[in-house]
Write an enzyme that holds these catalytic residues in place. Sequence first.
Site, mmCIF file in Angstrom:
data_model
loop_
_atom_site.group_PDB
_atom_site.id
_atom_site.type_symbol
_atom_site.label_atom_id
_atom_site.label_comp_id
_atom_site.label_asym_id
_atom_site.label_seq_id
_atom_site.Cartn_x
_atom_site.Cartn_y
_atom_site.Cartn_z
ATOM 1 C CG MET A 1 -26.555 -115.257 69.197
ATOM 2 S SD MET A 1 -27.914 -114.970 68.176
ATOM 3 C CE MET A 1 -29.298 -115.999 68.645
ATOM 4 N N PRO A 2 -27.702 -116.800 72.042
ATOM 5 C CG PRO A 2 -29.787 -117.190 72.003
ATOM 6 C CD PRO A 2 -28.447 -117.820 71.589
ATOM 7 C CG PHE A 3 -24.641 -112.888 76.984
ATOM 8 C CD1 PHE A 3 -23.965 -113.834 77.829
ATOM 9 C CD2 PHE A 3 -24.686 -111.666 77.664
ATOM 10 C CE1 PHE A 3 -23.248 -113.619 78.971
ATOM 11 C CE2 PHE A 3 -23.851 -111.323 78.456
ATOM 12 C CZ PHE A 3 -23.073 -112.220 79.281
ATOM 13 C CG ASP B 1 -26.240 -120.918 70.848
ATOM 14 O OD1 ASP B 1 -25.445 -120.307 71.447
ATOM 15 O OD2 ASP B 1 -26.784 -120.548 69.946
ATOM 16 C CB THR C 1 -27.891 -109.984 74.638
ATOM 17 O OG1 THR C 1 -27.964 -109.190 75.692
ATOM 18 C CG2 THR C 1 -27.421 -109.302 73.510
#
Lengths: 135, 135, 135
Positions: C1-3, C37, C72
């Site tokens: 998930m982290p971008f 991820d 993010t």
Amino acid sequence: MPFVRIDALHADSARLDALGRAVHDALVETIGIPDDDRFQVLVGHDGTHSTIRYGDYLGVRRDDGIVFVAITMRSGRGPDRKRALYRRIAELAHAYAGTEPRNVFVTVTENASVDWSLGDGVAQYAPSAEPVVDG
Amino acid sequence: MPFVRIDALHADSARLDALGRAVHDALVETIGIPDDDRFQVLVGHDGTHSTIRYGDYLGVRRDDGIVFVAITMRSGRGPDRKRALYRRIAELAHAYAGTEPRNVFVTVTENASVDWSLGDGVAQYAPSAEPVVDG
Amino acid sequence: MPFVRIDALHADSARLDALGRAVHDALVETIGIPDDDRFQVLVGHDGTHSTIRYGDYLGVRRDDGIVFVAITMRSGRGPDRKRALYRRIAELAHAYAGTEPRNVFVTVTENASVDWSLGDGVAQYAPSAEPVVDG
């Protein structure tokens, strides 16, 4: 209003254009923005001077066709609207650019009306209560 | 603290520098940040490998001189402060870089004190209550 | 998930790779994300067509080795978790890329579960309550 960044690997000018149109048309259709409300930064990475990294998180088989779409917009769109947006971006990215839906990665970041100045040094969505005196 | 991204089309090194100074000086004057609190990514797009798209939304006549300014900062600045910031960015972008005010597009995204590490692996704005014991 | 977006000056492909791994491994260790991820945009700026500006704010002596890390992620990680993340990013950026901890600048921006589509046009973290009927 939405401000959009799209990042892709080895994307030529035509592919960047197609991806930009896909995201914009999806926003127009699902979020209801006007057609001229388009503000995008489209970046193709050469894999050397700049690049992209990704994994198969959640069992999605991504490859170098991956496209990152980062949308900044005002808060207020509900979950169903956002889900419709994601679906439509994936559909149009496939239709316009041949991008597989598994390769479309979207994030949304929200802010407030006063966080936008769309030109002329003015906060168009949150105008001042007082008349502005020039000079 | 503000972290700023500026994107422009066909901008050479001098223009990027002028735009960066315009945004920084506007932040210093209106938000009150110190002069050395400058953290910016300045990107000129060649229109091929990377590019920008824009429309005439809200009746503003933009052209290829358009400049996207994306500011990330801590929450806490009120609407009047932000309006002053937008006005001053537009003024200084014109004064320093010859950019028309209609071409200055600004977005603000806010976060919290603990969302910043300005070096040394520490959250300077939200230090831990306990003394840190080095291993 | 982290971008994650990482921006550095004059970084070659190997250095970008090392920085990307440093941030990713730090996220895995401190935030607990799975190893696959990983979603990153890594950009080396040549100082001419695109560049970086920085100051010595808060008395930290930065130089052209500066690295901007913009993460993010979904909200929900507490302050201690974030502090651990910053510390580990600085440690691993030094270990993997030789980057001085004083040159590691991190910002976090948070959003909600429904703000992510990790492929296939679906909001994986906030699935619709109704079964999806394919057309």
